[in-house]
Structure formats: structure tokens, C-alpha cells
Motif scaffolding. Structure first.
Motif, PDB file in Angstrom:
ATOM      1  N   LEU A  47      15.889   5.476   1.343  1.00  0.00           N
ATOM      2  CA  LEU A  47      14.737   4.649   1.008  1.00  0.00           C
ATOM      3  C   LEU A  47      14.142   5.153  -0.301  1.00  0.00           C
ATOM      4  CD1 LEU A  47      12.911   2.309   1.730  1.00  0.00           C
ATOM      5  CD2 LEU A  47      11.536   3.858   3.115  1.00  0.00           C
ATOM      6  N   GLU A  48      14.252   4.331  -1.338  1.00  0.00           N
ATOM      7  CA  GLU A  48      13.829   4.717  -2.686  1.00  0.00           C
ATOM      8  C   GLU A  48      12.363   4.393  -2.954  1.00  0.00           C
ATOM      9  OE1 GLU A  48      15.793   6.008  -5.300  1.00  0.00           O
ATOM     10  OE2 GLU A  48      17.451   6.293  -3.913  1.00  0.00           O
ATOM     11  N   GLY A  49      11.819   3.392  -2.248  1.00  0.00           N
ATOM     12  CA  GLY A  49      10.437   3.015  -2.501  1.00  0.00           C
ATOM     13  C   GLY A  49       9.980   1.875  -1.615  1.00  0.00           C
ATOM     14  N   VAL A  50       8.669   1.626  -1.680  1.00  0.00           N
ATOM     15  CA  VAL A  50       8.040   0.571  -0.883  1.00  0.00           C
ATOM     16  C   VAL A  50       7.118  -0.224  -1.802  1.00  0.00           C
ATOM     17  CG1 VAL A  50       6.511   0.083   1.077  1.00  0.00           C
ATOM     18  CG2 VAL A  50       8.141   1.975   1.210  1.00  0.00           C
ATOM     19  N   VAL A  51       7.231  -1.540  -1.745  1.00  0.00           N
ATOM     20  CA  VAL A  51       6.349  -2.431  -2.491  1.00  0.00           C
ATOM     21  C   VAL A  51       5.595  -3.287  -1.480  1.00  0.00           C
ATOM     22  CG1 VAL A  51       6.186  -4.280  -4.201  1.00  0.00           C
ATOM     23  CG2 VAL A  51       7.941  -2.502  -4.450  1.00  0.00           C
ATOM     24  N   VAL A  52       4.277  -3.223  -1.554  1.00  0.00           N
ATOM     25  CA  VAL A  52       3.419  -3.966  -0.634  1.00  0.00           C
ATOM     26  C   VAL A  52       2.604  -4.958  -1.457  1.00  0.00           C
ATOM     27  CG1 VAL A  52       1.542  -3.759   1.036  1.00  0.00           C
ATOM     28  CG2 VAL A  52       3.342  -2.034   0.969  1.00  0.00           C
ATOM     29  N   ILE A  53       2.651  -6.224  -1.055  1.00  0.00           N
ATOM     30  CA  ILE A  53       1.987  -7.283  -1.801  1.00  0.00           C
ATOM     31  C   ILE A  53       0.867  -7.890  -0.962  1.00  0.00           C
ATOM     32  CG2 ILE A  53       2.305  -9.485  -3.016  1.00  0.00           C
ATOM     33  CD1 ILE A  53       5.350  -8.669  -3.152  1.00  0.00           C
ATOM     34  N   ASP A  54      -0.319  -7.820  -1.489  1.00  0.00           N
ATOM     35  CA  ASP A  54      -1.484  -8.502  -0.917  1.00  0.00           C
ATOM     36  C   ASP A  54      -1.802  -8.145   0.529  1.00  0.00           C
ATOM     37  OD1 ASP A  54      -3.266  -9.877  -2.377  1.00  0.00           O
ATOM     38  OD2 ASP A  54      -2.395 -11.853  -2.062  1.00  0.00           O
ATOM     39  N   VAL A  55      -1.809  -6.871   0.837  1.00  0.00           N
ATOM     40  CA  VAL A  55      -2.301  -6.452   2.151  1.00  0.00           C
ATOM     41  C   VAL A  55      -3.016  -5.112   2.000  1.00  0.00           C
ATOM     42  CG1 VAL A  55      -0.179  -5.282   2.882  1.00  0.00           C
ATOM     43  CG2 VAL A  55      -1.766  -6.114   4.593  1.00  0.00           C
ATOM     44  N   LYS A 152       5.742   4.254  -4.392  1.00  0.00           N
ATOM     45  CA  LYS A 152       5.188   3.058  -3.757  1.00  0.00           C
ATOM     46  C   LYS A 152       4.379   2.264  -4.762  1.00  0.00           C
ATOM     47  CE  LYS A 152       2.143   6.426  -1.748  1.00  0.00           C
ATOM     48  NZ  LYS A 152       2.979   7.564  -1.961  1.00  0.00           N
ATOM     49  N   MET A 153       4.277   0.954  -4.489  1.00  0.00           N
ATOM     50  CA  MET A 153       3.514   0.074  -5.360  1.00  0.00           C
ATOM     51  C   MET A 153       2.730  -0.892  -4.475  1.00  0.00           C
ATOM     52  SD  MET A 153       4.838  -2.700  -8.191  1.00  0.00           S
ATOM     53  CE  MET A 153       5.547  -1.447  -9.240  1.00  0.00           C
ATOM     54  N   LEU A 154       1.458  -1.059  -4.819  1.00  0.00           N
ATOM     55  CA  LEU A 154       0.598  -2.014  -4.128  1.00  0.00           C
ATOM     56  C   LEU A 154       0.168  -3.065  -5.129  1.00  0.00           C
ATOM     57  CD1 LEU A 154      -1.142  -2.940  -1.710  1.00  0.00           C
ATOM     58  CD2 LEU A 154      -2.896  -1.342  -2.502  1.00  0.00           C
ATOM     59  N   LEU A 155       0.507  -4.321  -4.869  1.00  0.00           N
ATOM     60  CA  LEU A 155       0.139  -5.424  -5.748  1.00  0.00           C
ATOM     61  C   LEU A 155      -0.954  -6.239  -5.079  1.00  0.00           C
ATOM     62  CD1 LEU A 155       3.724  -6.611  -6.760  1.00  0.00           C
ATOM     63  CD2 LEU A 155       2.194  -5.153  -8.058  1.00  0.00           C
ATOM     64  N   LEU A 156      -2.104  -6.337  -5.734  1.00  0.00           N
ATOM     65  CA  LEU A 156      -3.243  -7.078  -5.198  1.00  0.00           C
ATOM     66  C   LEU A 156      -3.767  -8.055  -6.237  1.00  0.00           C
ATOM     67  CD1 LEU A 156      -5.260  -4.162  -3.560  1.00  0.00           C
ATOM     68  CD2 LEU A 156      -3.839  -5.841  -2.390  1.00  0.00           C
ATOM     69  N   ALA A 157      -4.469  -9.064  -5.748  1.00  0.00           N
ATOM     70  CA  ALA A 157      -5.088 -10.032  -6.656  1.00  0.00           C
ATOM     71  C   ALA A 157      -6.193  -9.375  -7.483  1.00  0.00           C
ATOM     72  CB  ALA A 157      -5.627 -11.210  -5.869  1.00  0.00           C
ATOM     73  N   GLY A 158      -6.833  -8.341  -6.949  1.00  0.00           N
ATOM     74  CA  GLY A 158      -7.895  -7.653  -7.678  1.00  0.00           C
ATOM     75  C   GLY A 158      -8.281  -6.365  -6.988  1.00  0.00           C
ATOM     76  N   THR A 159      -8.847  -5.428  -7.731  1.00  0.00           N
ATOM     77  CA  THR A 159      -9.222  -4.143  -7.146  1.00  0.00           C
ATOM     78  C   THR A 159     -10.407  -4.279  -6.195  1.00  0.00           C
ATOM     79  OG1 THR A 159     -10.598  -3.662  -9.074  1.00  0.00           O
ATOM     80  CG2 THR A 159      -8.361  -2.771  -9.071  1.00  0.00           C
ATOM     81  N   ASP A 160     -11.103  -5.414  -6.223  1.00  0.00           N
ATOM     82  CA  ASP A 160     -12.205  -5.618  -5.291  1.00  0.00           C
ATOM     83  C   ASP A 160     -11.712  -5.699  -3.848  1.00  0.00           C
ATOM     84  OD1 ASP A 160     -10.966  -8.065  -6.111  1.00  0.00           O
ATOM     85  OD2 ASP A 160     -12.602  -9.177  -5.148  1.00  0.00           O
ATOM     86  N   ARG A 161     -10.406  -5.818  -3.653  1.00  0.00           N
ATOM     87  CA  ARG A 161      -9.844  -5.907  -2.307  1.00  0.00           C
ATOM     88  C   ARG A 161      -9.468  -4.540  -1.736  1.00  0.00           C
ATOM     89  NH1 ARG A 161      -5.939 -10.999  -2.049  1.00  0.00           N
ATOM     90  NH2 ARG A 161      -7.184 -11.546  -0.242  1.00  0.00           N
ATOM     91  N   LEU A 162      -9.623  -3.478  -2.517  1.00  0.00           N
ATOM     92  CA  LEU A 162      -9.291  -2.145  -2.029  1.00  0.00           C
ATOM     93  C   LEU A 162     -10.282  -1.707  -0.958  1.00  0.00           C
ATOM     94  CD1 LEU A 162      -8.513  -0.284  -5.382  1.00  0.00           C
ATOM     95  CD2 LEU A 162      -6.874  -1.165  -3.717  1.00  0.00           C
ATOM     96  N   ASP A 163      -9.767  -1.095   0.096  1.00  0.00           N
ATOM     97  CA  ASP A 163     -10.663  -0.513   1.089  1.00  0.00           C
ATOM     98  C   ASP A 163     -10.987   0.923   0.668  1.00  0.00           C
ATOM     99  OD1 ASP A 163      -8.372   0.950   1.771  1.00  0.00           O
ATOM    100  OD2 ASP A 163      -8.057  -0.098   3.662  1.00  0.00           O
ATOM    101  N   LYS A 164     -11.732   1.638   1.475  1.00  0.00           N
ATOM    102  CA  LYS A 164     -12.190   2.990   1.101  1.00  0.00           C
ATOM    103  C   LYS A 164     -11.008   3.924   0.821  1.00  0.00           C
ATOM    104  CE  LYS A 164     -14.996   6.855   2.704  1.00  0.00           C
ATOM    105  NZ  LYS A 164     -15.842   7.394   3.773  1.00  0.00           N
ATOM    106  N   SER A 165     -10.030   3.950   1.717  1.00  0.00           N
ATOM    107  CA  SER A 165      -8.891   4.856   1.539  1.00  0.00           C
ATOM    108  C   SER A 165      -8.144   4.574   0.248  1.00  0.00           C
ATOM    109  CB  SER A 165      -7.920   4.735   2.720  1.00  0.00           C
ATOM    110  OG  SER A 165      -8.514   5.183   3.898  1.00  0.00           O
ATOM    111  N   LEU A 166      -7.910   3.297  -0.040  1.00  0.00           N
ATOM    112  CA  LEU A 166      -7.162   2.947  -1.249  1.00  0.00           C
ATOM    113  C   LEU A 166      -7.989   3.163  -2.516  1.00  0.00           C
ATOM    114  CD1 LEU A 166      -5.257  -0.213  -0.015  1.00  0.00           C
ATOM    115  CD2 LEU A 166      -4.308   2.064  -0.462  1.00  0.00           C
ATOM    116  N   THR A 167      -9.301   2.974  -2.429  1.00  0.00           N
ATOM    117  CA  THR A 167     -10.162   3.243  -3.580  1.00  0.00           C
ATOM    118  C   THR A 167     -10.111   4.726  -3.929  1.00  0.00           C
ATOM    119  OG1 THR A 167     -11.622   1.401  -3.039  1.00  0.00           O
ATOM    120  CG2 THR A 167     -12.519   3.111  -4.473  1.00  0.00           C
TER     121      THR A 167
END
Length: 174
Positions: A47-55, A152-167
Motif C-alpha cells: 500500500l503506497e498511499g491513500v487518497v480521501v475525497i470530500d470526507v 496520504k492526501m485529503l481533497l476537500l472543497a474548502g478548509t472550512d470543512r476541517l474538523d478539530k483533528s484535521l485542523t
């Protein structure tokens, strides 16, 4: 579980190969959550990496109380695929007809209705039936994502969607 299914599919496809198979897990929304949980099992060699989109775990958990309303607001069946496309555009599920025509095909299945035997289009997956699992898919997800040892990569529509842990993770360069 669906996480075990993902690992099982990988093993069925590549488990008998003696050499390392580079793998990248990519998932959108619930699929992103499942990609994180599958990666966290450490049962996918190469497993080389994980890409998570909009979650985002915290955002998804906050939205769950409204999900049944969303499911109840959509039609149970459509008389044609064109009727489904029309509904998707009218309801705002999709921005344009071309996108709706592409994305709905995989979400619907053609079947014969009981009354008169006419062919109709119904939802392929009965999402409401999985309700008991929804919270488990998202609780602790952001921390699990940050703890993954691979890139890993997290793709979001905007940083306003980050929760506490991700911020916090973003501020720490994770």
C-alpha cells in the motif's frame, strides 16, 4: 464488514502474486472512510498511499442526523433514466444533465415493477438499511487518517470543512 471486503478483494486479485504490488486506495465520501479503515488494517501489502475525497469525520458525524431526511426526499423509483436525470438536476443533486447522466447510471438499476410489469429504475443500494453502521464509519476517522503511516492526501472543497483533528494536523504539517 466492508473494510474486510476491500481487503478480501485485494487479496483475491493480488494475493497469489509473489512480488510486491504497488497499491493506492482512493475513496470519495463513505468510500473515503472505507479506504482509511482498510489502510489502517495494514493487511494490504504494497500500500503506497491513500487518497480521501470530500470526507471529514467530524463533519460527516454532524450531518448524519439529516441523512434520513435526504433519503426520504428522493423518489423510490423512476419511470425512465431520463426522469432520474431530470430529478437529479431539478433537486440540485447534480449541477448539469451530462454529469447526472454519467453519475446516476451506476447508482440505479433497471427492474420490473409489480404493477403492470413496467420497467422502472430504482436505487441500486438501499442506503437506509445501513443506517446502524453510519456512525461507526465516521467516528475517529480523522484521527485514523492522520495516523496512517503511508503517504496520504485529503481533497476537500474548502478548509472550512476541517474538523478539530484535521485542523491541528494541517497546522502540524501532517
Amino acid at each position: 464488514t466492508m473494510t474486510a471486503d476491500i481487503v478480501g478483494v485485494w487479496q483475491a486479485l493480488f494475493g497469489s502474486i509473489n512480488s510486491r504490488v504497488p497499491t493506492l486506495l482512493v475513496g470519495h465520501s463513505m468510500g473515503g472512510a472505507l479506504a482509511v479503515w482498510a489502510a489502517a488494517t495494514k493487511q494490504i501489502p504494497g500500500l503506497e498511499g491513500v487518497v480521501v475525497i470530500d470526507v471529514v469525520g467530524g463533519t460527516a458525524l454532524a450531518a448524519l442526523p439529516h441523512m434520513m431526511g435526504v433519503l426520504h426526499s428522493r423518489p423510490v423509483m423512476f419511470q425512465s433514466l431520463q426522469a432520474a436525470v431530470d430529478w437529479a438536476v431539478r433537486s440540485g443533486m447534480c449541477k448539469n444533465r451530462e454529469m447526472a447522466g454519467v453519475s446516476l447510471v451506476s447508482q440505479l438499476v433497471q427492474s420490473t415493477a409489480g404493477d403492470g410489469g413496467k420497467d422502472v429504475w430504482t436505487w441500486r443500494t438501499p442506503l437506509a438499511a445501513s443506517r446502524q453502521y453510519w456512525e461507526g464509519w465516521y467516528r475517529g476517522l480523522s484521527d485514523a487518517f492522520l495516523a496512517l503511516p503511508m503517504p496520504k492526501m485529503l481533497l476537500l472543497a474548502g478548509t472550512d470543512r476541517l474538523d478539530k483533528s484535521l485542523t491541528i494536523g494541517q497546522m502540524q504539517g501532517k
